[in-house]
Design a protein around this motif. Structure first.
Motif, short mmCIF file in Angstrom:
data_model
loop_
_atom_site.label_atom_id
_atom_site.label_comp_id
_atom_site.label_asym_id
_atom_site.label_seq_id
_atom_site.Cartn_x
_atom_site.Cartn_y
_atom_site.Cartn_z
N VAL A 179 -4.28 -6.46 11.01
CA VAL A 179 -5.52 -6.24 10.24
C VAL A 179 -6.42 -5.25 11.00
O VAL A 179 -6.99 -4.32 10.41
N GLY A 229 -7.65 -2.67 -7.54
CA GLY A 229 -6.30 -3.16 -7.78
C GLY A 229 -5.28 -2.45 -6.93
O GLY A 229 -5.51 -1.34 -6.46
N PRO A 230 -4.14 -3.09 -6.73
CA PRO A 230 -3.08 -2.51 -5.91
C PRO A 230 -2.59 -1.19 -6.52
O PRO A 230 -2.52 -1.06 -7.74
N ILE A 231 -2.27 -0.25 -5.67
CA ILE A 231 -1.87 1.08 -6.10
C ILE A 231 -0.56 1.00 -6.90
O ILE A 231 -0.35 1.79 -7.83
N LEU A 264 -9.44 -9.28 2.12
CA LEU A 264 -9.26 -10.49 2.92
C LEU A 264 -10.56 -11.30 3.06
O LEU A 264 -10.55 -12.51 2.85
N GLY A 306 -6.56 -0.84 -0.74
CA GLY A 306 -5.48 -1.61 -0.11
C GLY A 306 -5.84 -3.08 0.06
O GLY A 306 -6.99 -3.45 0.21
N ALA A 312 -5.11 -1.85 10.49
CA ALA A 312 -5.46 -1.32 9.17
C ALA A 312 -6.88 -0.76 9.19
O ALA A 312 -7.15 0.30 8.61
N ALA A 313 -7.80 -1.46 9.87
CA ALA A 313 -9.19 -0.97 9.97
C ALA A 313 -9.22 0.40 10.64
O ALA A 313 -9.89 1.33 10.17
N LEU A 363 -5.83 -5.38 2.31
CA LEU A 363 -6.51 -6.10 3.40
C LEU A 363 -8.02 -6.07 3.26
O LEU A 363 -8.71 -6.91 3.83
N ILE A 390 -7.61 3.08 8.25
CA ILE A 390 -8.47 3.41 7.12
C ILE A 390 -9.66 4.23 7.59
O ILE A 390 -10.07 5.20 6.94
N VAL A 410 -12.61 -4.24 6.17
CA VAL A 410 -11.35 -4.52 6.88
C VAL A 410 -11.65 -4.85 8.35
O VAL A 410 -11.05 -5.76 8.92
N GLY A 465 0.76 -1.24 0.00
CA GLY A 465 0.00 0.00 0.00
C GLY A 465 0.79 1.29 0.00
O GLY A 465 1.66 1.50 -0.82
N TYR A 466 0.44 2.12 0.95
CA TYR A 466 0.81 3.52 0.86
C TYR A 466 2.26 3.80 1.22
O TYR A 466 2.76 4.88 0.97
#
Lengths: 179, 186
Positions: free
Chosen positions: A121, A55-57, B30, B25, A124-125, B27, A128, B127, A21-22
């Motif tokens: 994970v 899709g992935p950045i 998932l 991203g 990440a939540a 995740l 985001i 996520v 990611g970023y």
């Protein structure tokens, strides 16, 4: 010549992007601006596009920059170059994993890694959610964002609905609710 | 363990679907990978998914790409890895090629932006759902709870790169479980 540069740059970007990611946006920007392929402002636009497309950045920006500099062959070459390090590294790691995964120490290691991965994970939540709430303007928008997020969490996490359908419903709700 | 045999076309199409719906991203996909690869296809055991995700985060590259390659390799070797990789890349490449033509119109289109606000909100939920489902399965001891909370804090406050958090998790797992097994300490 341009093709070789595209390949080398995106191979390098793919190779140094760990954790996804970023993290690697800075590296992509540095490469692209250094080689004069885009201005920093154009790069911000590319990131915006990468965010609204699937899709992935890394692949998104490789395809975009490759297309701008070398047409469709450039786009395909840059996209291939950015995933090539993944293919090489995963092949090696996967072979080691298959050979050693029954070993006691490796099992202990993964018993240690699994809860950490779960925590990552969850992190990440949180990250985001913070980024999205900062980006959404005004109270109604934030409220709808919270409600859609909670609904998706319940639907996918608890009721095991199909995530693809949930994303489509969320897009329609976004169209109706956001101004 | 009997895994269902996967055809190359099958690998391509499953990862094409995953690639087409991966927003915000790796995740966020998932729950989708789990559904497709574990529940629908039965290619991978539930608990292996987390190992694959952890390995995917520890090697260079995007998580979606790495896990596609991992699963493809496991099921069908190099040909499987290439099929899964092409599948996960194709939607992204095709959509960007289209957008590169209509760059400015697309970006200033208010309908696109509104629909995307909904998708962004949904990604938070997706996520969080992944964290919930994975956590319920893995956090079964006080040790696991502590390890996942430490990882959560280190990552949210950006105190350590993710690779180092995973490596530390592996090292502390080795130390904790070998001591416990050796009877040196409880």
């Amino acid at each position: 010549m341009i093709f070789w540069q595209l390949f080398a740059s995106f191979f390098k970007i793919g190779l140094f992007t760990i954790g996804g990611g970023y993290a690697m946006l800075a590296l992509i920007q540095q490469e692209i601006v250094r080689l004069g392929w885009m201005t920093p402002q154009e790069f911000v636009d590319v990131v915006g596009i990468a965010e609204v497309t699937p899709g992935p950045i890394a692949i998104n920006s490789a395809t975009f920059v490759g297309f701008r500099t070398g047409g469709i062959p450039g786009a395909l070459l840059a996209s291939f170059a950015v995933v090539l390090p993944s293919l090489l590294c995963v092949s090696v790691v996967s072979r080691m994993w298959n050979r050693y995964k029954e070993a006691r120490l490796v099992q202990f290691m993964f018993a240690g890694i699994r809860p950490v991965a779960a925590g990552l994970v969850a992190a990440a939540a949180v990250l985001i959610a913070l980024a999205t709430f900062r980006y959404v303007q005004g109270f109604p928008g934030k409220l709808w964002t919270g409600l859609i997020a909670a609904g998706c969490f319940y639907g996918v996490g608890v009721k095991k609905w199909n995530p693809i359908k949930v994303l489509m419903i969320a897009a329609v709700l976004g169209l109706l609710l956001f101004r | 363990m009997q895994q269902k045999r996967a055809s190359l076309w099958n690998l391509f199409s499953v990862f094409f679907r995953i690639g087409a719906f991966t927003f915000g991203g790796g995740l966020a996909m998932l729950p989708l990978i789990e559904r497709e690869v574990v529940e629908v296809q039965g290619w991978v055991e539930q608990e292996e998914i987390l190992d694959i995700v952890a390995l995917s985060q520890s090697v260079p590259g995007a998580i979606a790409v790495n896990s596609a390659i991992f699963i493809g390799l496991r099921l069908r070797g190099l040909a499987g890895a290439l099929a899964a990789l092409l599948g996960v890349m194709t939607p992204s490449v095709v959509i960007i090629l289209i957008i590169a033509h209509f760059f400015t119109q697309f970006q200033s289109n208010p309908y696109v932006m509104r629909a995307f606000s909904g998708v962004k909100a949904a990604v938070i939920g997706l996520v969080a759902a992944a964290a919930w489902r994975v956590g319920r399965q893995v956090v079964t001891s006080p040790y696991a709870l502590a390890a996942s909370l430490v990882a959560l804090v280190l990552s949210v406050f950006d105190l350590l790169p993710i690779v180092w958090i995973i490596i530390l998790g592996g090292i502390s797992g080795i130390i904790y479980f070998s001591r416990r097994e050796g009877g040196v300490a409880k």
